[in-house]
Design a protein around this motif. Structure first.
Motif: not given
Length: 279
Positions: A15-23, A141-142, A169-178
């Motif tokens: 997770x840290x990696x993904x946000x670092x690469x996003x700036x 990352x992948x 961060x270049x990923x696709x979100x989906x929103x789901x109910x708990x």
């Protein structure tokens, strides 16, 4: 933007990696010096691989300057988002979330849980409206997907901000109910548990069970190999949670319990349903 991550294991580091690469500037907090050093090493190695592959335009020096790894949650004070990424244990996560809220009272707080109720975890917080689930996938990352899990008290503003951060961060979100297992863990686990039962019954080899889904249904990876990558212990923990809430369909197979007891946890241990080179 500054982002915090509590827990620098495989998922937290990813997770840290993904946000670092996003700036982003990223603060990672671990429990002691030993785990702190391991987290820093893990993230730096991951960053180095991204630089080698040309998947980031940021230099090694820029990325190093944007990362802080320590033991004090006070590092989260200026973060807009803090993500909890400790092991899949209800009590451990609740305690971690309370620590985050004390250190970053104005941040949106997210749990990376793959199965524990967001509404239940919110009970330990003073501002449950600023809390939601951000379920990342391994290897982060992948992976292309992040589940945004909305608890009963989660505010709409937090959901929209989370959607924007996931897309950043270049990923696709989906929103789901708990709900138990959300969408991905529930569906993925159902397939994995049945594949384990089939293997145990001698229906086919692990390789052929996986090929059935890869070639017959165009899954990029079969359920047993995926379980090795996720970690058999992680799958077992999710199965226990869903068995308790959803019933017999999610009862952990004896073979899964046996392999976990033997320390055959998948890729991270070198052997699960397949043999792997140890990391």
């Amino acid at each position: 933007m500054k982002v915090g991550v509590l827990g620098g294991g495989r998922m937290g580091a990813g997770i840290a990696h993904a946000f670092l690469l996003a700036g982003c500037d990223v603060a990672v907090v671990e429990r002691d010096e030993k785990t702190m050093d391991a987290a820093a090493h893990r993230i730096r190695e991951s960053i180095a691989r991204s630089i080698e592959r040309g998947t980031t335009g940021r230099s090694a020096d820029e990325l190093a300057d944007a990362l802080r790894v320590g033991e004090d949650p006070a590092a989260f004070a200026e973060c807009k988002l803090v993500i909890e990424a400790v092991p899949e244990d209800r009590a451990m996560k609740a305690a971690a979330l309370s620590r985050i809220e004390r250190a970053a009272p104005n941040a949106v707080i997210a749990s990376n849980t793959s199965s524990i109720s967001i509404t239940d975890l919110a009970a330990s917080l003073r501002r449950p409206d600023r809390f939601l689930g951000l379920h990342f996938f391994n290897p982060v990352p992948a992976s292309a997907l992040v589940e945004i899990v909305v608890g009963s008290a989660t505010g709409a503003d937090g959901v929209e901000r989370a959607r924007g951060w996931v897309e950043m961060i270049g990923k696709t979100p989906i929103v789901v109910r708990d709900s138990p297992g959300f969408a991905s863990s529930r569906l993925g686990l159902a397939l994995a548990l049945e594949a384990i039962r089939m293997l145990d019954a001698g229906v086919a080899s692990a390789e052929d069970i996986d090929r059935a889904m890869e070639l017959g249904y165009r899954h990029p990876m079969g359920p047993l190999r995926t379980t090795d990558i996720v970690g058999l212990d992680v799958r077992l923990g999710i199965a226990e949670e869903l068995y308790a809430t959803l019933g017999e369909n999610f009862a952990p197979p004896a073979l899964l319990r046996q392999l976990v007891a033997e320390g055959r946890l998948g890729r991270k241990s070198g052997e699960g349903f397949y043999k792997w080179e140890t990391p």
